[in-house]
Design a protein around this motif. Structure first.
Motif, PDB file in Angstrom:
ATOM      1  N   ASP A  15       1.114  24.239  29.089  1.00 23.29           N
ATOM      2  CA  ASP A  15       2.037  24.624  28.576  1.00 23.29           C
ATOM      3  C   ASP A  15       3.060  23.698  27.384  1.00 23.29           C
ATOM      4  O   ASP A  15       3.610  24.434  27.001  1.00 23.29           O
ATOM      5  N   TYR A  16       3.276  22.844  28.254  1.00 16.99           N
ATOM      6  CA  TYR A  16       4.646  22.209  27.629  1.00 16.99           C
ATOM      7  C   TYR A  16       3.565  21.534  25.881  1.00 16.99           C
ATOM      8  O   TYR A  16       3.979  22.264  24.920  1.00 16.99           O
ATOM      9  N   GLU A  17       2.635  21.292  26.633  1.00 13.98           N
ATOM     10  CA  GLU A  17       1.672  21.245  24.335  1.00 13.98           C
ATOM     11  C   GLU A  17       1.810  22.629  23.747  1.00 13.98           C
ATOM     12  O   GLU A  17       1.932  22.328  22.932  1.00 13.98           O
ATOM     13  N   THR A  20       5.534  22.778  22.204  1.00 11.67           N
ATOM     14  CA  THR A  20       5.864  21.830  21.419  1.00 11.67           C
ATOM     15  C   THR A  20       5.206  21.225  20.585  1.00 11.67           C
ATOM     16  O   THR A  20       3.899  22.043  20.725  1.00 11.67           O
ATOM     17  N   PHE A  21       5.228  20.512  20.094  1.00  9.35           N
ATOM     18  CA  PHE A  21       4.605  19.756  18.565  1.00  9.35           C
ATOM     19  C   PHE A  21       3.573  18.782  19.293  1.00  9.35           C
ATOM     20  O   PHE A  21       3.230  18.137  18.539  1.00  9.35           O
ATOM     21  N   THR A  23       1.005  16.638  21.489  1.00 11.94           N
ATOM     22  CA  THR A  23       0.173  16.177  22.555  1.00 11.94           C
ATOM     23  C   THR A  23       0.074  16.208  24.684  1.00 11.94           C
ATOM     24  O   THR A  23       1.401  15.537  24.097  1.00 11.94           O
ATOM     25  N   LYS A  24      -1.239  16.141  24.632  1.00 10.23           N
ATOM     26  CA  LYS A  24      -0.586  15.712  26.513  1.00 10.23           C
ATOM     27  C   LYS A  24      -0.300  14.597  26.497  1.00 10.23           C
ATOM     28  O   LYS A  24       0.505  14.766  27.136  1.00 10.23           O
ATOM     29  N   LYS A  25      -1.148  13.474  25.538  1.00  8.19           N
ATOM     30  CA  LYS A  25      -1.240  11.660  25.961  1.00  8.19           C
ATOM     31  C   LYS A  25       1.026  11.776  25.854  1.00  8.19           C
ATOM     32  O   LYS A  25       1.401  10.901  26.313  1.00  8.19           O
ATOM     33  N   GLU A  26       1.255  12.189  24.803  1.00 10.38           N
ATOM     34  CA  GLU A  26       2.447  12.062  24.180  1.00 10.38           C
ATOM     35  C   GLU A  26       3.716  12.532  25.165  1.00 10.38           C
ATOM     36  O   GLU A  26       4.801  12.142  25.233  1.00 10.38           O
ATOM     37  N   LYS A  33       9.272   7.584  29.207  1.00  8.54           N
ATOM     38  CA  LYS A  33      10.686   7.388  28.163  1.00  8.54           C
ATOM     39  C   LYS A  33      11.731   7.509  29.109  1.00  8.54           C
ATOM     40  O   LYS A  33      12.542   7.013  29.887  1.00  8.54           O
ATOM     41  N   LEU A  88      12.186  16.205  25.980  1.00  9.27           N
ATOM     42  CA  LEU A  88      11.048  16.945  25.266  1.00  9.27           C
ATOM     43  C   LEU A  88      11.100  17.814  24.471  1.00  9.27           C
ATOM     44  O   LEU A  88      11.133  17.236  22.476  1.00  9.27           O
ATOM     45  N   LEU A 185       8.002   8.181  19.893  1.00  6.29           N
ATOM     46  CA  LEU A 185       8.143   8.269  21.102  1.00  6.29           C
ATOM     47  C   LEU A 185       8.130   6.623  21.197  1.00  6.29           C
ATOM     48  O   LEU A 185       7.434   6.164  21.250  1.00  6.29           O
TER      49      LEU A 185
ATOM     50  N   LYS B 156       5.868  28.178  18.344  1.00  7.09           N
ATOM     51  CA  LYS B 156       6.449  26.100  18.608  1.00  7.09           C
ATOM     52  C   LYS B 156       7.696  26.569  17.737  1.00  7.09           C
ATOM     53  O   LYS B 156       8.621  25.403  17.744  1.00  7.09           O
ATOM     54  N   ILE B 162      12.764  25.539  25.801  1.00  6.80           N
ATOM     55  CA  ILE B 162      11.695  25.391  26.040  1.00  6.80           C
ATOM     56  C   ILE B 162      12.061  26.561  26.881  1.00  6.80           C
ATOM     57  O   ILE B 162      10.914  27.598  26.664  1.00  6.80           O
ATOM     58  N   LYS B 165      11.633  29.831  24.988  1.00  6.44           N
ATOM     59  CA  LYS B 165      10.079  29.966  25.170  1.00  6.44           C
ATOM     60  C   LYS B 165       9.097  30.825  25.500  1.00  6.44           C
ATOM     61  O   LYS B 165       8.219  31.407  24.926  1.00  6.44           O
ATOM     62  N   ASN B 208      -4.934  13.945  18.741  1.00  3.91           N
ATOM     63  CA  ASN B 208      -4.984  13.826  19.608  1.00  3.91           C
ATOM     64  C   ASN B 208      -6.015  12.349  20.057  1.00  3.91           C
ATOM     65  O   ASN B 208      -5.534  11.109  20.327  1.00  3.91           O
ATOM     66  N   TYR B 217       0.455   0.612  16.424  1.00  2.48           N
ATOM     67  CA  TYR B 217       1.728   1.085  17.080  1.00  2.48           C
ATOM     68  C   TYR B 217       2.815   0.882  17.379  1.00  2.48           C
ATOM     69  O   TYR B 217       3.772   0.723  17.020  1.00  2.48           O
ATOM     70  N   ARG B 221       6.385   0.057  15.097  1.00  3.45           N
ATOM     71  CA  ARG B 221       7.758   0.624  15.776  1.00  3.45           C
ATOM     72  C   ARG B 221       9.009  -0.256  15.276  1.00  3.45           C
ATOM     73  O   ARG B 221       9.865  -0.433  15.751  1.00  3.45           O
TER      74      ARG B 221
END
Lengths: 185, 700
Positions: A15-17, A20-21, A23-26, A33, A88, A185, B156, B162, B165, B208, B217, B221
């Protein structure tokens, strides 16, 4: 990592994926965070609402001169307190994947201090004052001159304020906007 | 309106003449409505408050943008007039003026997207409106996975929270499912959508994977937070090059080195001609001469280790090399063109330096107090400078001053070229000298050349920096860019070595360049020159780059302060790409020349049977001989001047096309603004007249 993953179901992540822009990992990384800002509160309720003060402890927001404006723009209750979804959303707009138009839209709102859908003289004045920081001041005449020059450059229909179309035009021409308007992030 | 107060700015006399004049005056005043907001609001005695604009039921019905703008004017007037009266008598959510402005056509369009960040009683209205707006688009509302995907993409990019949306998405899904009138789309359309979906899915999948693999990374950062995006641009470029070299290394290793190693094993192990000395690692001589490190170590046989499968090693060597060069060239030219377009072409035209500085200057990625303070200070200084420029009257430089400036610049250019030429001559004589020495310390003497090259480069870099300071370029960024380009020219002069020389240069350069700033483009040039003669070179360069990254990073963090001036990184990035592209082009031309015109050595290497390297293709595959007609046509077409002319033409066409694209965008924007302006004018005039008539009827 195992504990964080169990806080979200697969459908919620999907749903969040979709919204938003990220990916699931992000998304999971963003939650990590967020949790770091207030571990016990978020541990109880993964979508807890944190006060603006807490959100502004996030390193990039703390030193940002527009930090409070950012929180107000993304907060769903518009008083600066953000839930995880607001956070998010914020990170998604500031991420690399968000298109320039979305970023321009939100930048416009952030800079629009009085909320009248135009960047008028007072808005520009406040932006300048925040940008130069506390220790430094420009004289009133200087600020007036600067604002006048900006309006001369960018105000195409000459109504004394920048509408969104004009703002978007400036952003389009600037090649640095995508690089500056970004929080990793 | 304002029934409690008798004052009404729109109280006109019934004479037409006065009405006309007052209408005109009000029209001009309406343009300044924003500024006069406070005055009029006190007249109308309205509380100011923030919140969403409320819209009556009738307004919600007339929903789509098109309808609104082409609507029957009288109908809109009635709705608006009623609303206006309503707002006048009760304390509304916003001031009266703001609401009026929000009803102007140019604002109404944006109202739908902007106004609903706030949850509250108007929350549902806005969801309804946006849902209906999207439902207009038939493409998104069909009941198949393609439409679903397009819908997701559309949602999106909505600027809402959210929650909103999510609700919009749910509403759209249900209404899409309930649709019965969806007509079937043609095969072509279906194919187009499917292709788009596939591409987006593939992109998401790759993204991904790549975020998992994104190496360094954390370090990036860290650097970005401490030093800003200017410095991190260099490291990003380094990482990009690193990844491309990895791919090159994998290809080369898999297709060239591995078969040769297997072949060696098959033949019973590798038989070295001399003993291994430690110094050989630096000189590349002796033991390493006949290994797979260099061109000479490859045989020209067709390998058949696995029965019934043959692998023609020379063909593999040649084709892999060609494809690696071409792929790198294509990727490099595409990125360069895209970056160049973005930085230089699109942003030319009317410049907006001041607005740009105010809105785009703050780097949101700064995460560190000290850096933030520096950024504030530097912005302050830059604004001060800009103001000084504005305030002082433009003095026309006298003729003498202009002349002096131009003379200085031209003379420094000549100085640089002269120095480069002198160095070239010096190097050449040194090479010749060393050829004649034959003694025990032969192995050391090989090192003199690369060491001296690198030392001279170091010295020259400092000299160039000094010269550019002397030239007094105003913009410090221009100064750095010119120095970069001069260093680049410096390196171009040294493209004289092949194989062993390149290897030596790579190794020694690494050792020396820990001390000085490294040039990534030099690295790349060396790699691609040497690639043809030493297939393992990419692996060596990769190791070098890994070490470079960590060492540079350590030096940066330990010894350097954050830059005093904020750096615009995109222009520098474009410059890096342009230099890499030019060097790659040069290398391709040089290697192309070598492949087609220089005779192959007969005693070693995979191409011993042929006269020229390219013959492996023409003789084996196409069985073309020199006299074949096709070949003669190809030869005449690929004459250098012809190819050069075509390339130049392509570049010019690309440049002009990008320019025109940017202009078209600007024209579109202005057209839309004009249109909206006209609509606003109609709207306001109409209402003023209406109110005038109403107040007239009241007065009577």
């Amino acid at each position: 990592m195992g504990q964080t993953k169990s806080q979200f179901t697969e459908e919620e992540l999907q749903d969040y994926e979709d919204l938003t822009f990220f990916t699931k990992k992000e998304i999971l990384c963003a939650h990590k965070k967020f949790k770091a800002l207030a571990p016990e509160k978020v541990g109880h309720n993964k979508n807890a609402k944190l006060s603006m003060h807490k959100i502004l402890q996030y390193p990039e927001l703390r030193v940002n001169p527009f930090g409070d404006r950012i929180c107000k723009v993304f907060s769903s209750s518009s008083d600066g307190d953000c839930t995880f979804e607001d956070f998010l959303d914020m990170m998604s707009v500031f991420s690399d994947a968000a298109p320039k138009t979305v970023k321009a839209e939100h930048a416009f709102r952030i800079f629009d201090f009085d909320g009248d859908d135009m960047l008028g003289v007072s808005d520009l004045r406040q932006v300048i004052e925040r940008l130069i920081g506390e220790g430094n001041t420009l004289t009133d005449n200087d600020v007036k001159l600067l604002i006048q020059t900006i309006l001369d450059e960018a105000d195409l229909d000459d109504d004394g304020a920048l509408s969104f179309a004009e703002f978007e035009h400036i952003i389009d021409k600037s090649s640095d906007f995508s690089n500056s308007f970004r929080i990793r992030l | 309106c304002a029934s409690e107060k008798n004052k009404c700015p729109f109280a006109f006399s019934s004479e037409n003449f006065v009405i006309k004049i007052t209408i005109k005056r009000c029209f001009y005043q309406s343009r300044k409505m924003n500024r006069r907001r406070t005055n009029l609001s006190s007249v109308f005695n309205i509380d100011t408050d923030t919140g969403g604009a409320s819209m009556s039921l009738s307004e919600r019905e007339i929903h789509s943008q098109d309808n609104l703008l082409h609507m029957d004017f009288s109908e809109r007037n009635t709705c608006f007039a009623d609303e206006f009266k309503l707002w006048g008598t009760q304390s509304g959510n916003r001031t009266l003026i703001q609401k009026t402005i929000n009803f102007m056509p140019s604002r109404f369009k944006r109202q739908l997207s902007l106004d609903s960040r706030i949850s509250g009683p108007n929350h549902d209205n806005d969801i309804e409106e946006i849902t209906q707006q999207i439902e207009q688009n038939n493409q998104l509302m069909a009941d198949n996975p393609l439409s679903r995907h397009l819908r997701i993409e559309r949602i999106k990019s909505l600027p809402q929270t959210i929650n909103i949306k999510r609700e919009i998405s749910a509403k759209l899904s249900t209404s899409a499912r309930n649709r019965t009138d969806s007509k079937s789309i043609s095969y072509w359309q279906r194919f187009k959508y499917a292709y788009r979906i596939l591409r987006t899915r593939l992109g998401a999948f790759l993204a991904n994977i790549l975020t998992n693999l994104e190496i360094w990374y954390g370090s990036m950062r860290n650097i970005e937070g401490h030093f800003g995006s200017g410095v991190s641009a260099y490291f990003k470029f380094l990482r990009w090059l690193f990844i491309s070299y990895c791919i090159v290394a994998v290809l080369c290793f898999g297709f060239i080195v591995l078969p040769q190693l297997l072949l060696n094993k098959h033949h019973g192990g590798f038989k070295p001609t001399t003993m291994f000395k430690f110094l050989d690692i630096f000189t590349g001589e002796g033991y390493l001469t006949t290994t797979v490190l260099f061109y000479g170590g490859y045989s020209n046989e067709t390998i058949s280790i696995i029965p019934k499968n043959t692998y023609n090693l020379p063909m593999g060597y040649f084709l892999t090399m060609i494809s690696v060069y071409l792929i790198t060239f294509v990727i490099m030219s595409v990125s360069m063109a895209r970056s160049y377009r973005r930085t230089f072409i699109e942003s030319s035209g009317i410049t907006s330096t001041y607005a740009d500085k105010i809105f785009c200057a703050w780097d949101f990625g700064i995460s560190n107090e000290k850096m933030a303070r520096l950024a504030h200070k530097s912005l302050f200084n830059e604004l001060r400078e800009m103001l000084n420029e504005l305030e002082k009257p433009k003095l026309d430089k006298t003729f003498i001053q202009k002349f002096w400036n131009i003379a200085l610049k031209i003379s420094s250019h000549f100085l640089v070229l002269f120095m480069l030429a002198g160095l070239g001559v010096g190097m050449w004589t040194m090479l010749k000298y060393f050829e004649e020495i034959e003694d025990v310390t032969r192995s050391f003497s090989y090192l003199y050349l690369p060491i001296s090259i690198n030392c001279i480069m170091l010295v020259m870099q400092m000299v160039f920096g000094y010269i550019s300071k002397m030239e007094g370029y105003k913009n410090p960024r221009t100064r750095v860019h010119i120095t970069l380009m001069r260093n680049f020219l410096l390196e171009v002069c040294w493209e004289t070595s092949i194989g062993q020389e390149i290897y030596r240069l790579v190794i020694v350069d690494f050792v020396i360049s820990i001390v000085a700033s490294l040039s990534l483009v030099f690295n790349q040039t060396l790699l691609f020159i040497g690639l043809l003669y030493s297939p393992i070179l990419p692996v060596i360069v990769i190791i070098k780059m890994i070490l470079m990254f960590y060492i540079l990073k350590a030096i940066l963090i330990k010894y350097c302060k954050p830059p005093a001036k904020l750096w615009k990184s995109t222009q520098t990035h474009t410059l890096y790409l342009v230099m890499s592209f030019l060097s790659l082009l040069g290398v391709l031309v040089a290697n192309g020349y070598i492949m087609t015109q220089v005779k192959v050595s007969k005693s070693c290497g995979p191409f011993r049977n042929f006269d020229f390297m390219y013959e492996i293709i023409t003789l084996n595959i196409a069985k073309l001989t020199k006299d074949h007609l096709f070949w003669r046509i190809v030869v005449s077409i690929t004459r250098p001047a012809f190819v050069g002319g075509i390339l130049l033409g392509i570049v010019i066409v690309y440049y002009l096309r990008s320019k025109s694209r940017a202009r078209i965008g600007m024209v579109k924007l202005l057209k839309e603004m004009l249109y909206m302006e006209a609509r606003d004018k109609e709207f306001l005039l109409g209402h003023i007249m209406k109110l005038a008539q109403q107040s007239d009827s009241h007065a009577e």
